[in-house]
Write an enzyme that holds these catalytic residues in place. Structure first.
Site, PDB file in Angstrom:
ATOM      1  NE  ARG A 108      56.446  51.913  33.446  1.00  0.00           N
ATOM      2  CZ  ARG A 108      56.368  53.218  33.708  1.00  0.00           C
ATOM      3  NH1 ARG A 108      56.782  54.090  32.809  1.00  0.00           N
ATOM      4  NH2 ARG A 108      55.892  53.648  34.861  1.00  0.00           N
ATOM      5  CG  HIS A 135      51.185  53.039  37.336  1.00  0.00           C
ATOM      6  ND1 HIS A 135      52.272  52.351  37.820  1.00  0.00           N
ATOM      7  CD2 HIS A 135      51.667  54.248  36.928  1.00  0.00           C
ATOM      8  CE1 HIS A 135      53.349  53.109  37.697  1.00  0.00           C
ATOM      9  NE2 HIS A 135      53.012  54.262  37.163  1.00  0.00           N
ATOM     10  CD  GLN A 138      51.958  57.471  40.038  1.00  0.00           C
ATOM     11  OE1 GLN A 138      52.932  57.310  39.330  1.00  0.00           O
ATOM     12  NE2 GLN A 138      51.833  58.501  40.851  1.00  0.00           N
ATOM     13  CG  ASP A 230      47.502  59.495  33.575  1.00  0.00           C
ATOM     14  OD1 ASP A 230      48.554  60.093  33.264  1.00  0.00           O
ATOM     15  OD2 ASP A 230      47.349  58.259  33.415  1.00  0.00           O
ATOM     16  CB  CYS A 270      50.648  59.494  37.787  1.00  0.00           C
ATOM     17  SG  CYS A 270      50.047  59.538  36.093  1.00  0.00           S
ATOM     18  NE  ARG A 298      55.428  55.625  41.716  1.00  0.00           N
ATOM     19  CZ  ARG A 298      55.686  55.246  40.462  1.00  0.00           C
ATOM     20  NH1 ARG A 298      55.752  56.140  39.491  1.00  0.00           N
ATOM     21  NH2 ARG A 298      55.840  53.974  40.141  1.00  0.00           N
TER      22      ARG A 298
HETATM   23  N1   CP Z   1      54.398  58.131  37.017  1.00  0.00           N
HETATM   24  C1   CP Z   1      55.235  57.296  36.381  1.00  0.00           C
HETATM   25  O1   CP Z   1      55.090  56.073  36.400  1.00  0.00           O
HETATM   26  O2   CP Z   1      56.248  57.916  35.726  1.00  0.00           O
HETATM   27  P1   CP Z   1      57.259  57.213  34.706  1.00  0.00           P
HETATM   28  O3   CP Z   1      56.474  56.775  33.523  1.00  0.00           O
HETATM   29  O4   CP Z   1      58.275  58.282  34.376  1.00  0.00           O
HETATM   30  O5   CP Z   1      57.896  56.045  35.410  1.00  0.00           O
HETATM   31  N1  NVA Z   2      48.444  56.424  31.868  1.00  0.00           N
HETATM   32  C1  NVA Z   2      49.840  56.729  31.664  1.00  0.00           C
HETATM   33  C2  NVA Z   2      50.581  56.700  32.968  1.00  0.00           C
HETATM   34  C3  NVA Z   2      52.036  57.051  32.879  1.00  0.00           C
HETATM   35  C4  NVA Z   2      52.728  56.945  34.183  1.00  0.00           C
HETATM   36  C5  NVA Z   2      50.424  55.727  30.680  1.00  0.00           C
HETATM   37  O1  NVA Z   2      50.124  54.527  30.800  1.00  0.00           O
HETATM   38  O2  NVA Z   2      51.168  56.142  29.796  1.00  0.00           O
END
Ligand code: CP
Ligand code: NVA
Length: 311
Positions: A108, A135, A138, A230, A270, A298
């Protein structure tokens, strides 16, 4: 397993074919059913997952780690202070060293080019656990959730209302590849990247999906089977949060807007959610909100991804 994905990196949903997405969903359904009926699988016994996190996470970290544990393997969490990605040593060296020890890597990151660099030098599959651009894991969980609710994907309409961000990009690809119509409503200047839209339209030509980008949230939700949103400011955009709150206000998914979709429509997010901003709490807790099924899925879909890329 019909489709061979062994050794494949998953940096973008567009790395997958329609057949591969269907296979991931199918395996996830089997693994979920077996888990719920008490039939454990040790498909990843003795395997190790290395998890690199530059940003916080609840769902992604717990889903990946639990997936490995339930499949008989092990996940190692490497937080921002552990390896100091981009600061302590070259990303290239991290990829080489880590992949000489573990069987699969999840990362990540901020810049999408970091997962691309990890994948370039890694000896094992690299899975994008969220970058600023996409993502993918997701959206594979989301497609599983939509499939469970409607028993199909093809021909459904998904409305995404909000920022044209990483989640929106992966959703656009996911919908186009599976024959789902997608309409994205964002404020002017916050639309999804045009390269994603153009590539998705290419995919859509062979699946029959329609990809629409608009500034009108009412137009997007009209006739929708799924209404998705989101956060307005993603991780790394905290300094823009106040300005975005003002600009995105007309794009809040509240009961009024949700009711403009089909009477059978489900609400998706999400998570994490900022209730009172991109979504009202009553929509988040609506009887047709499936946000917590999405979160649980997930784990089931990530199990499927891990099995397919490592075995
Ligand atoms: N939806 C998602 O990726 O959640 P987190 O940021 O908590 O991993
Ligand atoms: N768009 C959001 C998604 C979090 C799961 C971010 O990148 O923070």
């Amino acid at each position: 397993m019909a489709v061979d994905m062994k050794g494949k990196h998953l940096l973008s949903i567009s790395d997958l074919t329609q057949e591969e997405i269907c296979q991931i969903i199918e395996t996830a359904l089997i693994l979920k059913f077996d888990r719920q009926t008490g039939r454990p699988h040790e498909l990843l016994k003795g395997r190790t997952l290395g998890m690199i996190f530059q940003k916080p996470s609840l769902r992604t970290r717990v889903a990946f780690e639990t997936a490995m544990t339930q499949l008989g393997g092990h996940g190692i969490y490497l937080g921002p202070d552990d390896i100091k990605l981009g600061k302590r040593e070259k990303t290239e060296d991290i990829a080489i060293v880590l992949s000489r020890m573990v069987d699969v890597i999840m990362a990540r990151v901020f810049g999408h080019e970091i997962v691309e660099e990890l994948a370039r030098y890694s000896l094992v599959p690299v899975i994008n656990g969220l970058s600023d651009f996409e993502h993918p894991t997701q959206i594979l969980g989301d497609l599983l959730t939509i499939y469970e609710k409607f028993r199909k994907l093809e021909g459904l309409k998904l409305a995404y209302v909000g920022d044209g961000n990483n989640v929106a990009h992966s959703l656009i690809y996911g919908a186009a590849l599976t024959g789902m119509h997608i309409s994205v409503a964002s404020p002017s200047g916050y639309e999804p990247d045009s390269r994603v839209v153009e590539k998705a339209k290419e995919f859509a030509r062979s699946t029959g999906a329609e990809v629409e980008i608009t500034n009108d949230p009412h137009r997007a939700v009209k006739g929708a089977d799924v209404v998705y949103t989101d956060v307005w400011a993603s991780m790394g955009q905290e300094t823009e949060a106040e300005e975005r709150k003002r600009i995105f206000q007309p794009y809040q998914v509240n009961v009024e807007l949700f009711e403009e979709a089909k009477p059978t429509a489900v609400f998706m997010h999400c998570l994490p959610a900022h209730y009172g901003e991109e979504v009202s709490l009553d929509v988040g807790r609506h009887p047709r909100s499936v946000i917590f099924d999405q979160a649980e899925n997930r784990m089931h879909s990530i199990k499927s991804i891990l099995v397919h890329v490592t075995r």
